[in-house]
Design a protein around this motif. Structure first.
Motif, PDB file in Angstrom:
ATOM      1  N   LYS A   1      45.372  48.871  36.807  1.00 21.00           N
ATOM      2  CA  LYS A   1      45.117  50.178  37.618  1.00 21.00           C
ATOM      3  C   LYS A   1      43.959  50.000  38.702  1.00 21.00           C
ATOM      4  O   LYS A   1      43.775  50.815  39.435  1.00 21.00           O
ATOM      5  N   ASN A   2      43.189  48.856  38.636  1.00 21.59           N
ATOM      6  CA  ASN A   2      42.289  48.512  39.792  1.00 21.59           C
ATOM      7  C   ASN A   2      42.948  47.936  40.955  1.00 21.59           C
ATOM      8  O   ASN A   2      42.263  47.873  41.893  1.00 21.59           O
ATOM      9  N   PHE A   3      44.200  47.596  40.957  1.00 20.57           N
ATOM     10  CA  PHE A   3      44.813  47.087  41.919  1.00 20.57           C
ATOM     11  C   PHE A   3      45.170  48.228  43.202  1.00 20.57           C
ATOM     12  O   PHE A   3      44.876  49.341  42.863  1.00 20.57           O
ATOM     13  N   TYR A   4      45.152  47.773  44.418  1.00 21.64           N
ATOM     14  CA  TYR A   4      45.385  48.652  45.365  1.00 21.64           C
ATOM     15  C   TYR A   4      46.764  49.875  45.174  1.00 21.64           C
ATOM     16  O   TYR A   4      46.330  50.891  45.608  1.00 21.64           O
TER      17      TYR A   4
ATOM     18  N   ASN B   1      46.545  52.114  29.221  1.00 20.83           N
ATOM     19  CA  ASN B   1      45.825  50.645  28.725  1.00 20.83           C
ATOM     20  C   ASN B   1      46.478  49.549  28.774  1.00 20.83           C
ATOM     21  O   ASN B   1      46.078  48.172  29.065  1.00 20.83           O
ATOM     22  N   SER B   2      47.652  49.520  27.909  1.00 19.86           N
ATOM     23  CA  SER B   2      48.620  48.686  27.594  1.00 19.86           C
ATOM     24  C   SER B   2      49.788  48.439  28.677  1.00 19.86           C
ATOM     25  O   SER B   2      50.195  49.480  29.165  1.00 19.86           O
TER      26      SER B   2
ATOM     27  N   GLY C   1      44.812  46.197  27.400  1.00 16.42           N
ATOM     28  CA  GLY C   1      43.827  45.865  28.338  1.00 16.42           C
ATOM     29  C   GLY C   1      44.537  45.539  29.671  1.00 16.42           C
ATOM     30  O   GLY C   1      43.713  45.507  30.658  1.00 16.42           O
ATOM     31  N   LEU C   2      45.575  45.235  29.672  1.00 13.76           N
ATOM     32  CA  LEU C   2      46.397  44.638  31.055  1.00 13.76           C
ATOM     33  C   LEU C   2      46.527  45.848  31.999  1.00 13.76           C
ATOM     34  O   LEU C   2      46.167  45.666  33.195  1.00 13.76           O
TER      35      LEU C   2
END
Length: 237
Positions: A170-173, A181-182, A164-165
């Motif tokens: 992945k949503n970071f700039y 996923n991991s 999940g990390l």
């Protein structure tokens, strides 16, 4: 955008629009200090720069030999882990030119406050996580460096991939370390560091007279020369 000379310690990404080329001759990151400022740290309460007292305590608690501790003996610009680091100079210039402050830029780098909170949950909601962009990962996490991330957080991190990390980073700039996923927590910290650094450089690139502004900061001649001689921003359209 291409960031050259391993500025963010990873292979650069490319853009068809603009190239920003940055050169720092010592450590290959915008969030590092000058080589001469990284001398042996003098031990004693008057020689620990403001903001690193807790790091010094964590170093002592680790049981390591304090005579081997390395850090910055003074602080001309910045505070704590940001002392004398190029990023602190650039952040100051960005703010003085009407750009975003550190917290604002950090939240943007982390993909927004909600995503940052999701990210922080993987690190026990450590309150010092906001300092990670300026924490050192130098020399393969050399444990003698007092501003290293382990002393910032008060603990080392698991290097086993955490489910999940990767979805969060992945949503970071910008997240060069994570794509699935991991992701292991150390690389998660690096993604936060790199994402902030990339955003900061983009803001610096908007300042047309950056060299002159560095000269006007009133830093010591040594630091002024370091930042002026070893930093070049060049925008190619």
């Amino acid at each position: 955008m291409r960031i050259q000379n391993y500025l963010l310690e990873v292979n650069p990404l490319k853009s068809k629009v603009k190239t920003i080329a940055i050169t720092l001759s010592s450590f290959a990151t915008v969030l590092n200090t000058s080589q001469s400022a990284s001398a042996q740290l003098n031990i004693g309460e008057h020689n620990i720069q403001p903001g690193l007292e807790n790091n010094y305590l964590q170093y002592q608690l680790s049981g390591r030999d304090v005579t081997q501790m390395r850090g910055i003996a003074g602080c001309n610009v910045g505070f704590g882990v940001a002392c004398n680091k190029a990023g602190a100079v650039f952040q100051k210039l960005v703010e003085s030119n009407g750009g975003p402050g550190y917290e604002q830029l950090l939240m943007q780098a982390a993909g927004g406050e909600e995503n940052y909170q999701n990210f922080a949950s993987f690190y026990g909601n450590n309150p010092n996580l906001t300092q990670i962009p300026y924490a050192s990962f130098w020399q393969n996490d050399n444990p003698n460096i007092v501003d290293g991330y382990r002393y910032v957080l008060g603990t080392s991190v698991n290097q086993t991939p955490q489910e999940g990390l990767g979805q969060v980073t992945k949503n970071f700039y910008w997240a060069p370390q994570g794509s699935g996923n991991s992701l292991d927590p150390r690389n998660g910290l690096l993604d936060l560091k790199y994402s902030y650094g990339r955003l900061l450089l983009e803001e610096v690139a908007k300042i047309p007279d950056i060299q002159q502004q560095i000269q006007s900061l009133g830093l010591t001649p040594e630091l002024t020369k370091f930042y002026s001689d070893n930093f070049r921003v060049r925008c190619v359209h």
